[in-house]
Design a protein around this motif. Sequence first.
Motif, mmCIF file in Angstrom:
data_model
loop_
_atom_site.group_PDB
_atom_site.id
_atom_site.type_symbol
_atom_site.label_atom_id
_atom_site.label_comp_id
_atom_site.label_asym_id
_atom_site.label_seq_id
_atom_site.Cartn_x
_atom_site.Cartn_y
_atom_site.Cartn_z
ATOM 1 N N GLY A 1 1.069 -1.269 -0.043
ATOM 2 C CA GLY A 1 0.067 0.176 -0.089
ATOM 3 C C GLY A 1 0.921 1.251 0.270
ATOM 4 N N THR A 2 0.113 2.658 -0.230
ATOM 5 C CA THR A 2 0.937 3.318 -0.021
ATOM 6 C C THR A 2 1.338 3.763 1.121
ATOM 7 O OG1 THR A 2 -0.656 4.736 -1.461
ATOM 8 C CG2 THR A 2 0.610 5.949 -0.725
ATOM 9 N N PRO A 3 2.908 4.134 1.526
ATOM 10 C CA PRO A 3 3.456 4.564 2.847
ATOM 11 C C PRO A 3 2.839 5.430 2.944
ATOM 12 C CG PRO A 3 4.689 5.161 0.581
ATOM 13 C CD PRO A 3 3.633 3.679 0.464
ATOM 14 N N ARG A 4 3.257 5.965 4.756
ATOM 15 C CA ARG A 4 2.434 7.085 5.348
ATOM 16 C C ARG A 4 2.811 8.513 4.650
ATOM 17 N NH1 ARG A 4 3.701 7.177 11.954
ATOM 18 N NH2 ARG A 4 3.863 9.151 11.854
ATOM 19 N N SER A 5 2.307 9.219 4.515
ATOM 20 C CA SER A 5 2.437 10.262 4.304
ATOM 21 C C SER A 5 2.429 11.603 5.082
ATOM 22 C CB SER A 5 1.677 10.768 3.804
ATOM 23 O OG SER A 5 0.275 10.954 3.478
ATOM 24 N N ILE A 6 2.526 11.015 6.052
ATOM 25 C CA ILE A 6 2.351 12.112 7.236
ATOM 26 C C ILE A 6 2.814 11.586 8.902
ATOM 27 C CG2 ILE A 6 0.535 11.408 8.757
ATOM 28 C CD1 ILE A 6 -0.272 14.148 9.442
ATOM 29 N N THR A 7 4.030 12.380 8.483
ATOM 30 C CA THR A 7 5.417 11.573 10.281
ATOM 31 C C THR A 7 5.107 11.844 11.697
ATOM 32 O OG1 THR A 7 6.748 13.482 9.703
ATOM 33 C CG2 THR A 7 6.731 12.936 8.694
ATOM 34 N N ASP A 8 5.013 11.426 12.168
ATOM 35 C CA ASP A 8 5.902 11.172 13.910
ATOM 36 C C ASP A 8 5.531 13.287 14.335
ATOM 37 O OD1 ASP A 8 4.755 9.261 13.910
ATOM 38 O OD2 ASP A 8 6.448 8.500 14.676
ATOM 39 N N ALA A 9 6.372 13.766 14.131
ATOM 40 C CA ALA A 9 6.277 14.921 13.971
ATOM 41 C C ALA A 9 5.459 15.698 13.635
ATOM 42 C CB ALA A 9 7.653 15.596 13.528
ATOM 43 N N GLN A 10 4.547 15.251 12.386
ATOM 44 C CA GLN A 10 3.664 16.424 11.510
ATOM 45 C C GLN A 10 2.535 15.942 12.588
ATOM 46 O OE1 GLN A 10 4.189 15.004 7.997
ATOM 47 N NE2 GLN A 10 4.698 17.193 7.472
ATOM 48 N N VAL A 11 2.877 14.256 13.152
ATOM 49 C CA VAL A 11 1.109 14.062 13.719
ATOM 50 C C VAL A 11 0.721 14.701 15.528
ATOM 51 C CG1 VAL A 11 0.508 12.631 15.155
ATOM 52 C CG2 VAL A 11 0.640 11.735 12.743
ATOM 53 N N ALA A 12 2.428 15.399 15.542
ATOM 54 C CA ALA A 12 2.257 15.794 16.953
ATOM 55 C C ALA A 12 2.048 17.802 16.483
ATOM 56 C CB ALA A 12 4.096 16.184 17.461
ATOM 57 N N GLU A 13 2.177 18.202 15.703
ATOM 58 C CA GLU A 13 2.182 19.637 15.500
ATOM 59 C C GLU A 13 0.353 19.634 14.851
ATOM 60 O OE1 GLU A 13 2.007 23.270 14.755
ATOM 61 O OE2 GLU A 13 3.805 21.824 15.343
ATOM 62 N N VAL A 14 -0.114 18.688 14.402
ATOM 63 C CA VAL A 14 -1.250 18.784 14.471
ATOM 64 C C VAL A 14 -2.124 18.988 15.241
ATOM 65 C CG1 VAL A 14 -3.690 17.644 13.435
ATOM 66 C CG2 VAL A 14 -1.889 18.242 11.658
ATOM 67 N N VAL A 15 -1.678 17.888 16.655
ATOM 68 C CA VAL A 15 -2.735 17.604 18.306
ATOM 69 C C VAL A 15 -2.434 19.003 18.613
ATOM 70 C CG1 VAL A 15 -2.002 16.239 19.955
ATOM 71 C CG2 VAL A 15 -2.471 15.554 17.723
ATOM 72 N N ARG A 16 -0.785 19.536 18.595
ATOM 73 C CA ARG A 16 -0.517 20.854 19.374
ATOM 74 C C ARG A 16 -1.716 21.705 18.756
ATOM 75 N NH1 ARG A 16 4.178 20.933 17.931
ATOM 76 N NH2 ARG A 16 5.393 19.411 18.960
ATOM 77 N N THR A 17 -1.433 22.104 17.948
ATOM 78 C CA THR A 17 -1.979 23.005 16.641
ATOM 79 C C THR A 17 -3.561 22.861 17.869
ATOM 80 O OG1 THR A 17 -0.636 23.340 15.396
ATOM 81 C CG2 THR A 17 -2.786 24.101 14.816
ATOM 82 N N THR A 18 -4.134 21.554 17.356
ATOM 83 C CA THR A 18 -5.581 21.775 17.992
ATOM 84 C C THR A 18 -6.303 21.621 19.528
ATOM 85 O OG1 THR A 18 -5.798 19.385 16.119
ATOM 86 C CG2 THR A 18 -7.496 20.495 17.771
ATOM 87 N N LEU A 19 -5.205 21.943 19.647
ATOM 88 C CA LEU A 19 -5.223 21.686 21.305
ATOM 89 C C LEU A 19 -4.599 22.883 22.369
ATOM 90 C CD1 LEU A 19 -4.255 18.212 22.715
ATOM 91 C CD2 LEU A 19 -6.496 19.706 22.721
ATOM 92 N N GLU A 20 -3.469 23.969 21.243
ATOM 93 C CA GLU A 20 -3.680 24.806 22.495
ATOM 94 C C GLU A 20 -3.573 26.029 21.447
ATOM 95 O OE1 GLU A 20 1.079 23.609 22.508
ATOM 96 O OE2 GLU A 20 0.882 22.524 24.078
ATOM 97 N N LYS A 21 -3.017 26.565 20.208
ATOM 98 C CA LYS A 21 -4.146 27.185 19.338
ATOM 99 C C LYS A 21 -5.348 27.317 19.102
ATOM 100 C CE LYS A 21 0.661 27.478 17.691
ATOM 101 N NZ LYS A 21 1.580 27.133 16.465
#
Length: 192
Positions: free
Chosen positions: A85-105
Amino acid sequence: MKPGRPIPPLVLSAKEKAELEKTVRQRTAAHSNVQRAHVILLCAQGIPNYKVAEQTGISSLSVGRWRKRFVQDRLSGLLDQPRSGTPRSITDAQVAEVVRTTLEKRPKNATHWSTRSLASKLGFSHDSIARVWKAFGLQPHRHEHFQFSTDPEFVDKVRDVVGLSMSPPQNTVVLCLDEKSQCQALERTQPI
């Protein structure tokens, strides 16, 4: 008897046989795992592949594949292998940025992020944002979570209301009403 290549006998150790029988008896095991274990147990009895296929309801090619994988890798050969299948296109650091932005900004002119607004800010697809939110149980649109007010005079209004409740003028009664029609306040929207 069907003609074909001779198949070497499949010999199980006592531990393997016990593990396969346990899998066949399990009510909560995945059907595919139970079926594979059943195939190997039948093959170990010396039953030809085409007879095992008839008894289990799968093709004789599948029986041959599971027999071969078991001979090569034993019990671990019966487990599902990683699929292509297609390899993951979003890295762990990018996932952390999504979570951080959702919760903190907070987004401009809104009380919470939507998948599309956050996706356009961070440069991802809204489906990627939705998958991250689902994986982490984030639901910024739900009222059980803290909501930011977009009212620029919000702090002054809160001070007035809290001040009136904390020290009302003498000889007055202070009433608090729910302004939403047809809604009953059953629980607090904010933690105490």
